[in-house]
Design a protein around this motif. Sequence first.
Motif, short mmCIF file in Angstrom:
data_model
loop_
_atom_site.label_atom_id
_atom_site.label_comp_id
_atom_site.label_asym_id
_atom_site.label_seq_id
_atom_site.Cartn_x
_atom_site.Cartn_y
_atom_site.Cartn_z
N PRO A 1 -18.69 -15.26 2.29
CA PRO A 1 -17.06 -15.92 1.89
C PRO A 1 -16.54 -17.29 1.90
N GLU B 1 -8.68 -16.09 8.47
CA GLU B 1 -8.11 -14.96 7.99
C GLU B 1 -9.89 -14.11 7.63
N ARG B 2 -10.10 -15.06 6.24
CA ARG B 2 -11.25 -14.58 5.69
C ARG B 2 -12.36 -14.39 6.94
N VAL C 1 -11.77 -13.50 9.82
CA VAL C 1 -12.33 -12.40 11.52
C VAL C 1 -12.73 -10.80 10.11
N THR C 2 -12.40 -10.91 8.65
CA THR C 2 -12.88 -10.12 8.19
C THR C 2 -14.41 -10.16 8.04
N ARG C 3 -14.76 -10.54 8.27
CA ARG C 3 -16.53 -10.99 7.98
C ARG C 3 -16.71 -10.43 9.40
N CYS C 4 -16.90 -10.67 10.40
CA CYS C 4 -16.88 -10.87 11.52
C CYS C 4 -17.32 -9.25 11.74
N GLN C 5 -15.77 -8.63 11.35
CA GLN C 5 -15.50 -7.75 11.51
C GLN C 5 -16.75 -6.90 10.56
N LEU C 6 -16.63 -6.80 9.58
CA LEU C 6 -18.45 -6.43 8.47
C LEU C 6 -19.70 -6.89 9.58
#
Length: 366
Positions: A324, A338-339, A341-346
């Motif tokens: 990302p 912020e980017r 955090v979303t990626r690690c959750q995915l």
Amino acid sequence: MPKKAYLADHLSNSELKKRYRASQDPVEARRWHLLWKISLGWTIKNAAVAVGINYQYAFKIIKKYNELGEQGVKNLKKKSVNHPRGKKPLLNEQQFQELTVQLKKRPPDGGIWTGPKVARWIETITGKKKVWNQRGWDYLKKSKYSWQKPRPKHQKGDLIEQQKFKDNFPLIVQQLRSKFPDTQVEVWFFDEHRVGLKPIIKKIWAPIGERPTAVVQHRYEWLYIYGFVEPKTGKTLCYLIPRVNNQWLSLVDQAFALDVGIYQEALDLGSREPKKVILLVEDNAGWHRSQQVKIPEGIIVKFLPPYSPELQPAERLWSLIDEPLVNEYFQTIDEIEERLVTRCQLLQTMTSEIKNLTNYHWLTYD
């Protein structure tokens, strides 16, 4: 009354029947079936209809049998026959073998092999005035070569120690399971990765004729991802940390112990006895081995051989985490965080893909 077909007496009626029933080849079985029908007095036309072939084909089978006997019934199409197809190859077999030897060396100009350079080599060895560059690429592919970026390997890496580690690792896991027979034992790998405001530029697919661009501004402010992966399941846990040192590693290890469930039940009971044991494999960074790192009970740390990043499955996470951020411009490190955090959750949902990336062939403890 139709004239009876002539059938040479190579085999008797009962022998033809045996050949038909014993044949494992469907083509030959049909031919024997036809010959058996003819031996019973059937006409060629009726016998051909009965076995499902046309009259002309049936006539040829009978003729071959009469002339050659059993050899005339064999299905010769099973044998591979070399038929000349297309144009004559640029290189004969001897020249091709010489090319495969040359590809293991440096090209004449001392650089690296490319399609055009192979084409020039072909011109030299064959005496042809012009060989298209694409033909050089074709012969590289024919030689079982592909365009790859080498995996960096440290000059100080000890191949013997690395092989010994891979051979002994399943035994280490088995010994740990024997030591804790009533406790679940999991194997995780840990590494850290740095990202920041310095742009990450990578190749992407783009329309032909349109050169993609990426806005860049080199600044040196960093964020670190502490990544854990369990190769056998593809599970991951990632922590975004401002720097790397033994204090932060101690905090991350404690958070990992809670998140992976080492103390989940024990905390409810007010006890510190671990619910499971984690074998955590790390590299030899100095702050990893520091005596000041507080390793939670239930985590047993095993270190890789020195200078052996190729043995660390957790390194495979970074290309996925970086995606990302590739070719993107960020004004602040908070935007990157912020980017990520979303990626690690995915990543936690991408267990199948991560397992394929990290479950190395030498991890044979299950």
